[in-house]
Motif scaffolding. Structure first.
Motif, PDB file in Angstrom:
ATOM      1  N   LEU A  15       0.937  -1.031  -0.100  1.00 32.90           N
ATOM      2  CA  LEU A  15      -0.083  -0.043   0.171  1.00 32.90           C
ATOM      3  C   LEU A  15       0.940   1.324   0.067  1.00 32.90           C
ATOM      4  O   LEU A  15       0.653   2.291  -0.486  1.00 32.90           O
ATOM      5  N   GLU A  16       1.951   1.405   0.804  1.00 34.87           N
ATOM      6  CA  GLU A  16       2.924   2.439   0.748  1.00 34.87           C
ATOM      7  C   GLU A  16       3.536   2.725  -0.399  1.00 34.87           C
ATOM      8  O   GLU A  16       3.745   3.701  -1.079  1.00 34.87           O
ATOM      9  N   ASP A  17       3.735   1.414  -1.333  1.00 38.90           N
ATOM     10  CA  ASP A  17       4.494   1.641  -2.678  1.00 38.90           C
ATOM     11  C   ASP A  17       3.394   2.223  -3.532  1.00 38.90           C
ATOM     12  O   ASP A  17       4.064   3.171  -4.412  1.00 38.90           O
ATOM     13  N   LEU A  18       2.050   2.104  -3.481  1.00 39.75           N
ATOM     14  CA  LEU A  18       1.097   2.657  -4.283  1.00 39.75           C
ATOM     15  C   LEU A  18       0.628   3.926  -3.693  1.00 39.75           C
ATOM     16  O   LEU A  18      -0.027   4.667  -4.552  1.00 39.75           O
ATOM     17  N   GLY A  19       1.223   4.354  -2.587  1.00 37.36           N
ATOM     18  CA  GLY A  19       0.527   5.653  -1.958  1.00 37.36           C
ATOM     19  C   GLY A  19      -0.800   5.544  -1.722  1.00 37.36           C
ATOM     20  O   GLY A  19      -1.385   6.715  -1.800  1.00 37.36           O
ATOM     21  N   LEU A  20      -1.252   4.518  -1.055  1.00 34.59           N
ATOM     22  CA  LEU A  20      -2.491   4.366  -0.789  1.00 34.59           C
ATOM     23  C   LEU A  20      -2.966   4.059   0.710  1.00 34.59           C
ATOM     24  O   LEU A  20      -4.211   4.010   1.061  1.00 34.59           O
ATOM     25  N   ALA A  21      -2.010   4.098   1.495  1.00 36.66           N
ATOM     26  CA  ALA A  21      -2.031   3.738   2.853  1.00 36.66           C
ATOM     27  C   ALA A  21      -2.831   4.591   3.562  1.00 36.66           C
ATOM     28  O   ALA A  21      -3.723   4.402   4.548  1.00 36.66           O
ATOM     29  N   ALA A  26     -10.569   6.130   5.521  1.00 36.28           N
ATOM     30  CA  ALA A  26     -11.791   6.841   4.686  1.00 36.28           C
ATOM     31  C   ALA A  26     -12.438   5.574   4.190  1.00 36.28           C
ATOM     32  O   ALA A  26     -13.762   5.813   4.008  1.00 36.28           O
ATOM     33  N   ALA A  27     -11.935   4.806   3.848  1.00 37.34           N
ATOM     34  CA  ALA A  27     -12.979   3.506   3.171  1.00 37.34           C
ATOM     35  C   ALA A  27     -13.215   2.738   4.325  1.00 37.34           C
ATOM     36  O   ALA A  27     -14.081   1.683   3.842  1.00 37.34           O
ATOM     37  N   GLY A  28     -13.161   2.890   5.593  1.00 28.14           N
ATOM     38  CA  GLY A  28     -13.638   1.836   6.599  1.00 28.14           C
ATOM     39  C   GLY A  28     -12.998   0.847   6.918  1.00 28.14           C
ATOM     40  O   GLY A  28     -13.643  -0.005   7.337  1.00 28.14           O
ATOM     41  N   LEU A  29     -11.660   0.864   6.264  1.00 27.76           N
ATOM     42  CA  LEU A  29     -10.810  -0.525   6.362  1.00 27.76           C
ATOM     43  C   LEU A  29      -9.966  -0.353   7.647  1.00 27.76           C
ATOM     44  O   LEU A  29      -9.781   0.613   8.222  1.00 27.76           O
ATOM     45  N   PRO A  30      -9.402  -1.392   8.093  1.00 26.69           N
ATOM     46  CA  PRO A  30      -8.290  -1.516   9.039  1.00 26.69           C
ATOM     47  C   PRO A  30      -7.389  -0.685   8.679  1.00 26.69           C
ATOM     48  O   PRO A  30      -6.889  -0.520   7.473  1.00 26.69           O
ATOM     49  N   THR A  31      -6.734   0.056   9.708  1.00 26.89           N
ATOM     50  CA  THR A  31      -5.549   0.837   9.752  1.00 26.89           C
ATOM     51  C   THR A  31      -4.281  -0.008  10.192  1.00 26.89           C
ATOM     52  O   THR A  31      -4.599  -0.627  10.838  1.00 26.89           O
ATOM     53  N   TYR A  32      -2.979   0.704   9.877  1.00 30.36           N
ATOM     54  CA  TYR A  32      -1.886   0.212  10.559  1.00 30.36           C
ATOM     55  C   TYR A  32      -1.006   1.308  11.035  1.00 30.36           C
ATOM     56  O   TYR A  32      -0.967   2.381  10.496  1.00 30.36           O
ATOM     57  N   VAL A  33      -0.134   0.871  11.964  1.00 26.52           N
ATOM     58  CA  VAL A  33       0.858   1.790  12.435  1.00 26.52           C
ATOM     59  C   VAL A  33       2.425   1.089  12.126  1.00 26.52           C
ATOM     60  O   VAL A  33       2.437   0.015  12.608  1.00 26.52           O
ATOM     61  N   ARG A  34       2.984   1.717  11.678  1.00 22.95           N
ATOM     62  CA  ARG A  34       4.484   1.179  11.559  1.00 22.95           C
ATOM     63  C   ARG A  34       5.509   1.894  12.616  1.00 22.95           C
ATOM     64  O   ARG A  34       5.693   2.907  12.641  1.00 22.95           O
ATOM     65  N   ARG A  35       5.795   0.747  13.294  1.00 25.84           N
ATOM     66  CA  ARG A  35       6.981   1.267  14.350  1.00 25.84           C
ATOM     67  C   ARG A  35       8.249   1.497  13.938  1.00 25.84           C
ATOM     68  O   ARG A  35       8.580   1.253  12.854  1.00 25.84           O
ATOM     69  N   ALA A  36       9.196   2.247  14.980  1.00 23.06           N
ATOM     70  CA  ALA A  36      10.358   2.500  14.572  1.00 23.06           C
ATOM     71  C   ALA A  36      11.334   1.395  13.995  1.00 23.06           C
ATOM     72  O   ALA A  36      12.338   1.390  13.207  1.00 23.06           O
ATOM     73  N   ASP A  37      10.975  -0.046  14.710  1.00 27.01           N
ATOM     74  CA  ASP A  37      11.849  -1.078  13.996  1.00 27.01           C
ATOM     75  C   ASP A  37      11.289  -1.692  12.804  1.00 27.01           C
ATOM     76  O   ASP A  37      11.777  -2.645  12.510  1.00 27.01           O
ATOM     77  N   ALA A  80      -9.448   5.375  -6.251  1.00 20.96           N
ATOM     78  CA  ALA A  80     -10.824   6.515  -6.245  1.00 20.96           C
ATOM     79  C   ALA A  80     -10.887   7.567  -5.175  1.00 20.96           C
ATOM     80  O   ALA A  80     -10.926   8.830  -5.137  1.00 20.96           O
ATOM     81  N   LEU A  81     -10.593   7.177  -4.062  1.00 21.38           N
ATOM     82  CA  LEU A  81     -10.611   7.837  -2.667  1.00 21.38           C
ATOM     83  C   LEU A  81      -9.233   8.631  -2.674  1.00 21.38           C
ATOM     84  O   LEU A  81      -9.618   9.902  -2.282  1.00 21.38           O
ATOM     85  N   ARG A  82      -8.382   8.273  -3.015  1.00 20.51           N
ATOM     86  CA  ARG A  82      -7.076   9.111  -2.997  1.00 20.51           C
ATOM     87  C   ARG A  82      -7.296  10.425  -4.154  1.00 20.51           C
ATOM     88  O   ARG A  82      -6.923  11.426  -3.829  1.00 20.51           O
ATOM     89  N   ARG A  83      -7.843   9.936  -5.333  1.00 20.06           N
ATOM     90  CA  ARG A  83      -8.126  11.086  -6.340  1.00 20.06           C
ATOM     91  C   ARG A  83      -9.142  11.999  -5.974  1.00 20.06           C
ATOM     92  O   ARG A  83      -9.013  13.291  -6.050  1.00 20.06           O
ATOM     93  N   GLN A  84     -10.053  11.230  -5.178  1.00 18.35           N
ATOM     94  CA  GLN A  84     -11.282  12.219  -4.561  1.00 18.35           C
ATOM     95  C   GLN A  84     -10.437  13.126  -3.437  1.00 18.35           C
ATOM     96  O   GLN A  84     -10.930  14.764  -3.612  1.00 18.35           O
ATOM     97  N   ALA A  85      -9.817  12.772  -2.725  1.00 15.18           N
ATOM     98  CA  ALA A  85      -9.089  13.435  -1.892  1.00 15.18           C
ATOM     99  C   ALA A  85      -8.006  14.637  -2.344  1.00 15.18           C
ATOM    100  O   ALA A  85      -8.347  16.080  -1.978  1.00 15.18           O
ATOM    101  N   ARG A  86      -7.671  14.416  -3.469  1.00 14.89           N
ATOM    102  CA  ARG A  86      -6.705  15.311  -4.324  1.00 14.89           C
ATOM    103  C   ARG A  86      -7.645  16.472  -4.737  1.00 14.89           C
ATOM    104  O   ARG A  86      -7.374  17.435  -4.913  1.00 14.89           O
ATOM    105  N   VAL A  87      -8.697  15.986  -5.542  1.00 12.27           N
ATOM    106  CA  VAL A  87      -9.616  16.715  -6.102  1.00 12.27           C
ATOM    107  C   VAL A  87     -10.025  17.802  -5.200  1.00 12.27           C
ATOM    108  O   VAL A  87     -10.236  19.131  -5.228  1.00 12.27           O
ATOM    109  N   ARG A  88     -10.535  17.521  -3.950  1.00 19.39           N
ATOM    110  CA  ARG A  88     -11.215  18.310  -2.892  1.00 19.39           C
ATOM    111  C   ARG A  88     -10.201  19.270  -2.429  1.00 19.39           C
ATOM    112  O   ARG A  88     -10.606  20.446  -2.130  1.00 19.39           O
ATOM    113  N   ALA A  89      -8.989  18.601  -2.230  1.00 27.14           N
ATOM    114  CA  ALA A  89      -7.668  19.823  -1.733  1.00 27.14           C
ATOM    115  C   ALA A  89      -7.573  20.942  -3.044  1.00 27.14           C
ATOM    116  O   ALA A  89      -7.389  22.211  -2.346  1.00 27.14           O
TER     117      ALA A  89
END
Length: 209
Positions: A15-21, A26-37, A80-89
């Protein structure tokens, strides 16, 4: 590293490689936290509950479900959500006024402006957009006195009466439109010869809903 942890780390990296994390919440899906290690912890939406192995497997399958080859899939919904966020910004950067800003242009109080703005909106004569608890008045539709540009009234009416998404209306009116040969609708409406084409295009968009 367990199979679940490995899957979670691999999914996060993809997801990070795609820039979609950033679109997961916004999609109501699980999220994650990447720790220092470098380890990744996935949690359920709206809580700190950890994501189970089965849930993570389902999420992985869901996000790889688009296309014939799962290994090369792209989560279209997140794109689509990323594009929508960019359009709104971009729209927000393009200019809007608060009630107070409209009142300042009109030379009236904020309360008087709020009342007038909502009356005009109820008549489908003014575009209002809601954003994080704020009511925005896109500035492109106003003249220097804070009144709706008269040439836009017949353009706004069918779109607002049809209940077209306000963000879509804002975007369509301020970006090049295919139906107008690449012209920007609100700018083309200033030209008396082009205005009927803009009005027709607005009706077509309203019909598509």
């Amino acid at each position: 590293m367990s199979d679940s942890a490995e899957r979670g780390a691999r999914l996060a990296a993809w997801l990070e490689d795609l820039g979609l994390a950033g679109q997961l919440e916004a999609a109501g899906l699980p999220t994650y936290v990447r720790r220092a290690d470098g380890s990744v912890t996935w949690t359920e939406p709206g809580s700190d509950a950890p994501v189970s192995c089965e849930r993570l497997e389902q999420l992985d399958a869901l996000l790889h479900a688009e296309g014939d080859d799962p290994s090369h899939a792209v989560p279209v919904g997140l794109v689509a959500l990323r594009r929508q966020a960019r359009v709104r910004a971009a729209l927000l950067d393009g200019g809007w006024l608060s009630y107070a800003g409209v009142g300042e242009r009109r030379g009236v109080s904020e309360n008087a402006a709020r009342f007038a703005v909502h009356r005009a909106h109820e008549r489908h004569a003014l575009l209002l957009v809601q954003d994080e608890g704020r009511t925005l008045v896109p500035v492109f539709q106003l003249d220097e006195n804070g009144e709706v540009r008269p040439e836009l009234l017949a353009v706004l009416e069918p779109l607002l009466a049809a209940g077209t998404d306000p963000w879509l209306v804002w975007s369509w009116l301020t970006t090049p439109a295919a139906l107008l040969g690449g012209a920007v609708p609100h700018e083309a409406a200033r030209d008396a010869d082009e205005r009927p084409l803009v009005e027709h295009a607005a009706v077509r968009l309203a019909e598509r809903g």
